[in-house]
Design a protein around this motif. Structure first.
Motif, PDB file in Angstrom:
ATOM      1  N   GLU A  14       0.839  -1.093  -0.066  1.00 57.95           N
ATOM      2  CA  GLU A  14      -0.176   0.021   0.027  1.00 57.95           C
ATOM      3  C   GLU A  14       0.898   1.151   0.009  1.00 57.95           C
ATOM      4  O   GLU A  14       0.571   2.101  -0.629  1.00 57.95           O
ATOM      5  N   LEU A  15       1.938   1.117   0.688  1.00 58.40           N
ATOM      6  CA  LEU A  15       3.011   2.424   1.019  1.00 58.40           C
ATOM      7  C   LEU A  15       3.600   2.411  -0.667  1.00 58.40           C
ATOM      8  O   LEU A  15       3.601   3.640  -1.119  1.00 58.40           O
ATOM      9  N   TYR A  16       3.784   1.330  -1.202  1.00 58.93           N
ATOM     10  CA  TYR A  16       4.599   1.400  -2.500  1.00 58.93           C
ATOM     11  C   TYR A  16       3.720   1.921  -3.303  1.00 58.93           C
ATOM     12  O   TYR A  16       4.076   3.017  -4.393  1.00 58.93           O
ATOM     13  N   GLU A  17       2.626   1.527  -3.432  1.00 55.18           N
ATOM     14  CA  GLU A  17       1.576   2.417  -4.429  1.00 55.18           C
ATOM     15  C   GLU A  17       1.330   3.822  -4.156  1.00 55.18           C
ATOM     16  O   GLU A  17       1.154   4.446  -5.251  1.00 55.18           O
ATOM     17  N   ALA A  18       1.251   4.067  -3.009  1.00 51.05           N
ATOM     18  CA  ALA A  18       1.097   5.674  -2.803  1.00 51.05           C
ATOM     19  C   ALA A  18       2.482   6.378  -3.203  1.00 51.05           C
ATOM     20  O   ALA A  18       2.374   7.395  -3.815  1.00 51.05           O
ATOM     21  N   LEU A  19       3.578   5.836  -2.960  1.00 54.62           N
ATOM     22  CA  LEU A  19       4.894   6.144  -3.561  1.00 54.62           C
ATOM     23  C   LEU A  19       4.997   6.550  -4.987  1.00 54.62           C
ATOM     24  O   LEU A  19       5.372   7.272  -5.743  1.00 54.62           O
ATOM     25  N   ASP A  26       5.352  13.727  -9.939  1.00 52.47           N
ATOM     26  CA  ASP A  26       6.594  14.592 -10.080  1.00 52.47           C
ATOM     27  C   ASP A  26       7.634  14.282 -10.970  1.00 52.47           C
ATOM     28  O   ASP A  26       8.568  14.576 -11.218  1.00 52.47           O
ATOM     29  N   PHE A  27       6.983  13.386 -11.973  1.00 52.88           N
ATOM     30  CA  PHE A  27       7.765  12.735 -13.283  1.00 52.88           C
ATOM     31  C   PHE A  27       9.098  12.091 -12.842  1.00 52.88           C
ATOM     32  O   PHE A  27      10.299  12.422 -13.278  1.00 52.88           O
ATOM     33  N   ARG A  28       9.015  11.215 -11.693  1.00 56.15           N
ATOM     34  CA  ARG A  28      10.215  10.611 -11.251  1.00 56.15           C
ATOM     35  C   ARG A  28       9.882   8.910 -11.411  1.00 56.15           C
ATOM     36  O   ARG A  28       8.854   8.746 -11.058  1.00 56.15           O
ATOM     37  N   SER A  29      10.955   8.406 -11.356  1.00 57.21           N
ATOM     38  CA  SER A  29      10.894   6.829 -11.027  1.00 57.21           C
ATOM     39  C   SER A  29      10.596   6.738  -9.367  1.00 57.21           C
ATOM     40  O   SER A  29      11.018   7.614  -8.531  1.00 57.21           O
ATOM     41  N   VAL A  30      10.024   5.650  -8.923  1.00 59.38           N
ATOM     42  CA  VAL A  30      10.102   5.281  -7.525  1.00 59.38           C
ATOM     43  C   VAL A  30      11.080   5.377  -6.916  1.00 59.38           C
ATOM     44  O   VAL A  30      11.386   5.926  -5.776  1.00 59.38           O
ATOM     45  N   ASN A  31      12.366   4.837  -7.441  1.00 59.34           N
ATOM     46  CA  ASN A  31      13.547   4.741  -6.826  1.00 59.34           C
ATOM     47  C   ASN A  31      14.237   6.084  -6.554  1.00 59.34           C
ATOM     48  O   ASN A  31      14.567   6.627  -5.721  1.00 59.34           O
ATOM     49  N   SER A  32      13.960   6.980  -7.645  1.00 54.87           N
ATOM     50  CA  SER A  32      14.665   8.234  -7.490  1.00 54.87           C
ATOM     51  C   SER A  32      13.794   9.173  -6.477  1.00 54.87           C
ATOM     52  O   SER A  32      14.353  10.153  -5.699  1.00 54.87           O
ATOM     53  N   HIS A  33      12.426   8.873  -6.410  1.00 55.29           N
ATOM     54  CA  HIS A  33      11.540   9.780  -5.499  1.00 55.29           C
ATOM     55  C   HIS A  33      11.843   9.218  -4.151  1.00 55.29           C
ATOM     56  O   HIS A  33      11.922  10.170  -3.289  1.00 55.29           O
ATOM     57  N   ILE A  34      12.256   8.034  -3.792  1.00 60.29           N
ATOM     58  CA  ILE A  34      12.403   7.514  -2.323  1.00 60.29           C
ATOM     59  C   ILE A  34      13.814   8.160  -2.152  1.00 60.29           C
ATOM     60  O   ILE A  34      13.970   8.702  -0.942  1.00 60.29           O
TER      61      ILE A  34
END
Length: 51
Positions: A14-19, A26-34
């Motif tokens: 659920e947290l991953y989905e929100a991220l 923000d036009f980022r990958s999940v990895n770069s956003h984390i």
């Protein structure tokens, strides 16, 4: 260019989905956003050394 450290991350789906949605906004990958979120939190806490 500095080499990035890679490591496995277990995260609640659920947290991953929100991220994932937040990163897309923000036009980022999940990895770069984390990494962005962690960097900002680390700066705010005064824990990040200045280059």
């Amino acid at each position: 260019m500095s080499k990035k450290k890679s490591f496995p991350l277990r995260i609640d789906p659920e947290l991953y989905e929100a991220l994932q949605k937040w990163a897309a906004d923000d036009f980022r990958s999940v990895n770069s956003h984390i990494e962005f979120i962690l960097r900002e939190a680390t700066k705010k806490a005064g824990r990040l050394k200045k280059k």
